[in-house]
Design a protein around this motif. Structure first.
Motif, PDB file in Angstrom:
ATOM      1  N   ALA A  43       0.829  -1.205   0.000  1.00 40.27           N
ATOM      2  CA  ALA A  43       0.000   0.000   0.000  1.00 40.27           C
ATOM      3  C   ALA A  43       0.866   1.259   0.000  1.00 40.27           C
ATOM      4  N   LEU A  44       1.877   1.296   0.856  1.00 43.61           N
ATOM      5  CA  LEU A  44       2.748   2.467   0.930  1.00 43.61           C
ATOM      6  C   LEU A  44       3.571   2.631  -0.344  1.00 43.61           C
ATOM      7  N   ASN A  45       4.028   1.518  -0.926  1.00 48.15           N
ATOM      8  CA  ASN A  45       4.791   1.608  -2.171  1.00 48.15           C
ATOM      9  C   ASN A  45       3.922   2.106  -3.321  1.00 48.15           C
ATOM     10  N   THR A  46       2.655   1.753  -3.314  1.00 50.82           N
ATOM     11  CA  THR A  46       1.744   2.255  -4.349  1.00 50.82           C
ATOM     12  C   THR A  46       1.615   3.775  -4.235  1.00 50.82           C
ATOM     13  N   ILE A  47       1.483   4.265  -3.017  1.00 46.45           N
ATOM     14  CA  ILE A  47       1.417   5.716  -2.807  1.00 46.45           C
ATOM     15  C   ILE A  47       2.716   6.366  -3.272  1.00 46.45           C
ATOM     16  N   ALA A  48       3.843   5.735  -2.957  1.00 47.48           N
ATOM     17  CA  ALA A  48       5.137   6.273  -3.373  1.00 47.48           C
ATOM     18  C   ALA A  48       5.234   6.359  -4.894  1.00 47.48           C
ATOM     19  N   LEU A  49       4.755   5.348  -5.587  1.00 46.15           N
ATOM     20  CA  LEU A  49       4.759   5.373  -7.052  1.00 46.15           C
ATOM     21  C   LEU A  49       3.914   6.529  -7.572  1.00 46.15           C
ATOM     22  N   MET A  50       2.766   6.728  -6.969  1.00 44.11           N
ATOM     23  CA  MET A  50       1.868   7.805  -7.401  1.00 44.11           C
ATOM     24  C   MET A  50       2.501   9.183  -7.188  1.00 44.11           C
ATOM     25  N   LYS A  51       3.435   9.253  -6.246  1.00 43.96           N
ATOM     26  CA  LYS A  51       4.080  10.536  -5.940  1.00 43.96           C
ATOM     27  C   LYS A  51       5.457  10.668  -6.590  1.00 43.96           C
ATOM     28  N   GLY A  52       5.795   9.711  -7.471  1.00 41.97           N
ATOM     29  CA  GLY A  52       6.983   9.889  -8.293  1.00 41.97           C
ATOM     30  C   GLY A  52       8.189   9.045  -7.982  1.00 41.97           C
ATOM     31  N   ALA A  53       8.070   8.023  -7.127  1.00 39.94           N
ATOM     32  CA  ALA A  53       9.229   7.175  -6.839  1.00 39.94           C
ATOM     33  C   ALA A  53       9.696   6.475  -8.107  1.00 39.94           C
ATOM     34  N   ALA A  54      11.016   6.478  -8.323  1.00 38.10           N
ATOM     35  CA  ALA A  54      11.598   5.823  -9.491  1.00 38.10           C
ATOM     36  C   ALA A  54      12.142   4.439  -9.160  1.00 38.10           C
ATOM     37  N   ILE A  55      12.527   4.236  -7.890  1.00 39.06           N
ATOM     38  CA  ILE A  55      13.063   2.949  -7.446  1.00 39.06           C
ATOM     39  C   ILE A  55      12.415   2.591  -6.114  1.00 39.06           C
ATOM     40  N   LEU A  56      11.964   1.354  -5.995  1.00 40.50           N
ATOM     41  CA  LEU A  56      11.431   0.840  -4.737  1.00 40.50           C
ATOM     42  C   LEU A  56      12.403  -0.210  -4.197  1.00 40.50           C
ATOM     43  N   ARG A  57      12.887   0.006  -2.982  1.00 45.01           N
ATOM     44  CA  ARG A  57      13.823  -0.936  -2.354  1.00 45.01           C
ATOM     45  C   ARG A  57      13.015  -1.841  -1.430  1.00 45.01           C
ATOM     46  N   VAL A  58      13.020  -3.164  -1.723  1.00 43.98           N
ATOM     47  CA  VAL A  58      12.056  -4.053  -1.068  1.00 43.98           C
ATOM     48  C   VAL A  58      12.650  -5.418  -0.723  1.00 43.98           C
ATOM     49  N   HIS A  59      11.970  -6.086   0.205  1.00 42.14           N
ATOM     50  CA  HIS A  59      12.278  -7.471   0.514  1.00 42.14           C
ATOM     51  C   HIS A  59      11.500  -8.420  -0.393  1.00 42.14           C
ATOM     52  N   ASP A  60      10.339  -8.002  -0.855  1.00 42.73           N
ATOM     53  CA  ASP A  60       9.416  -8.874  -1.580  1.00 42.73           C
ATOM     54  C   ASP A  60       9.342  -8.430  -3.044  1.00 42.73           C
ATOM     55  N   VAL A  61      10.204  -9.015  -3.869  1.00 42.35           N
ATOM     56  CA  VAL A  61      10.348  -8.556  -5.247  1.00 42.35           C
ATOM     57  C   VAL A  61       9.129  -8.897  -6.089  1.00 42.35           C
ATOM     58  N   LYS A  62       8.663 -10.129  -6.042  1.00 38.92           N
ATOM     59  CA  LYS A  62       7.574 -10.558  -6.922  1.00 38.92           C
ATOM     60  C   LYS A  62       6.332  -9.695  -6.743  1.00 38.92           C
ATOM     61  N   GLU A  63       5.937  -9.476  -5.497  1.00 36.96           N
ATOM     62  CA  GLU A  63       4.739  -8.686  -5.237  1.00 36.96           C
ATOM     63  C   GLU A  63       4.920  -7.226  -5.645  1.00 36.96           C
ATOM     64  N   THR A  64       6.134  -6.725  -5.479  1.00 35.59           N
ATOM     65  CA  THR A  64       6.394  -5.329  -5.851  1.00 35.59           C
ATOM     66  C   THR A  64       6.414  -5.160  -7.362  1.00 35.59           C
ATOM     67  N   LYS A  65       6.979  -6.130  -8.083  1.00 33.94           N
ATOM     68  CA  LYS A  65       6.947  -6.066  -9.540  1.00 33.94           C
ATOM     69  C   LYS A  65       5.508  -6.072 -10.053  1.00 33.94           C
ATOM     70  N   GLN A  66       4.657  -6.850  -9.419  1.00 32.55           N
ATOM     71  CA  GLN A  66       3.242  -6.867  -9.808  1.00 32.55           C
ATOM     72  C   GLN A  66       2.602  -5.506  -9.547  1.00 32.55           C
ATOM     73  N   THR A  67       2.961  -4.907  -8.427  1.00 34.99           N
ATOM     74  CA  THR A  67       2.447  -3.575  -8.094  1.00 34.99           C
ATOM     75  C   THR A  67       2.874  -2.559  -9.152  1.00 34.99           C
ATOM     76  N   VAL A  68       4.138  -2.605  -9.539  1.00 32.90           N
ATOM     77  CA  VAL A  68       4.645  -1.689 -10.559  1.00 32.90           C
ATOM     78  C   VAL A  68       3.938  -1.919 -11.890  1.00 32.90           C
ATOM     79  N   GLN A  69       3.723  -3.172 -12.250  1.00 35.54           N
ATOM     80  CA  GLN A  69       3.038  -3.476 -13.508  1.00 35.54           C
ATOM     81  C   GLN A  69       1.634  -2.882 -13.523  1.00 35.54           C
ATOM     82  N   LEU A  70       0.913  -3.031 -12.436  1.00 40.37           N
ATOM     83  CA  LEU A  70      -0.444  -2.509 -12.375  1.00 40.37           C
ATOM     84  C   LEU A  70      -0.450  -0.980 -12.356  1.00 40.37           C
ATOM     85  N   TYR A  71       0.469  -0.401 -11.605  1.00 44.99           N
ATOM     86  CA  TYR A  71       0.574   1.061 -11.581  1.00 44.99           C
ATOM     87  C   TYR A  71       0.898   1.585 -12.967  1.00 44.99           C
ATOM     88  N   THR A  72       1.865   0.980 -13.628  1.00 41.17           N
ATOM     89  CA  THR A  72       2.263   1.446 -14.942  1.00 41.17           C
ATOM     90  C   THR A  72       1.118   1.357 -15.939  1.00 41.17           C
TER      91      THR A  72
END
Length: 285
Positions: A252-281
């Motif tokens: 949830a917080l990473n989605t907000i970060a993407l909406m506010k312009g984050a270019a890189i997300l540093r995470v423990h859970d890569v698969k779920e974050t890649k899915q988040t980026v795909q949906l955001y994009t």
């Protein structure tokens, strides 16, 4: 019609020792901690072979960058000698690069000697939690090697930072302190600078949320933003849960970060974050 966010974000690239990393699509950085005491148990790796296995899994899940650290920077973390950090980090970098020569590796350290050794071993990005404040040799070394440099905001050290949370306005103060460091790096000729506001470093939980809520204000410096909120206390402590239960909150917080312009997300859970980026994009096409 292009979204307002799409128009605001300028396309950018990082030159990672000849490998060009495109930042017009948000990138995912997977965390590899070759430490026994990192704050999240799921990220601790005790051997080089474990690091290679974890790297393989994260790359298979779509990690764009792997961030390797040998010094836990959680609040109150124990001191680690420079030699011990070198002994943890360099063999891991060498082994991962041998197994996956096309991988882009970042070294998570505030020590210039460790950073340079990791770069010589095959890493191509330096991720410095101290913004150069804990090793006066760091900036000169970055300028000499001409590698991308992640400039993170922190006050004090991992041992003292929790006592240094007095801000007049946390967002403006962080921006001001980062801007001063950017000016020094630019004058030295450093070309690729990434800003990290330092969630959880010398900030209270409320201050972390203020930073995230106003993250777009940091984009005035026209530099890529890295956000690292993965399984941190602003999620699990605020929600009253364990770190092992903090994945949904992190997403949830990473989605907000993407909406506010984050270019890189540093995470423990890569698969779920890649899915988040795909949906955001997909929603911002």
């Amino acid at each position: 019609m292009e979204s307002k966010d799409k128009l605001f974000r300028k396309k950018s690239t990082l030159n990672c020792r000849g490998k060009i990393l495109q930042l017009d699509t948000p990138q995912v950085m997977g965390i590899l901690n070759v430490t026994p005491d990192s704050f999240y148990a799921g990220s601790r790796l005790s051997s080089v072979s474990e690091a290679v296995q974890k790297a393989e899994a994260m790359l298979a899940e779509g990690a764009d960058i792997l961030d390797i650290g040998g010094y836990s920077t959680r609040p109150g973390a124990a001191e680690v000698s420079e030699q011990e950090e070198l002994d943890r980090v360099v063999p891991a970098v060498e082994a991962i690069m041998q197994a996956f020569p096309e991988a882009i590796l970042s070294v998570d350290t505030f020590r210039a000697k460790v950073a340079e050794a990791a770069i010589n071993a095959g890493a191509s990005i330096i991720n410095d939690i101290s913004a150069g404040n804990l090793d006066e040799a760091m900036y000169e070394m970055v300028a000499r090697l001409q590698v991308p440099y992640i400039l993170m905001h922190m006050r004090g050290t991992p041992q003292t930072m929790n006592t240094l949370t007095d801000y007049e306005d946390v967002v403006l103060d962080v921006l001001d302190e980062l801007q001063k460091q950017v000016a020094i790096l630019t004058q030295l000729g450093v070309k690729d600078i990434i800003l990290d506001p330092g969630f959880g470093f010398a900030k209270t939980i409320d201050q972390n949320f203020q930073l995230l809520n106003r993250l777009e204000e940091l984009r005035i410096l026209e530099l890529p933003l890295l956000v690292g909120v993965s399984r941190k206390s602003m999620t699990y402590k605020y929600l009253g849960i364990n770190q092992s239960e903090a994945l949904a909150g992190t997403i949830a917080l990473n989605t907000i970060a993407l909406m506010k312009g984050a270019a890189i997300l540093r995470v423990h859970d890569v698969k779920e974050t890649k899915q988040t980026v795909q949906l955001y994009t997909k929603t911002t096409l």
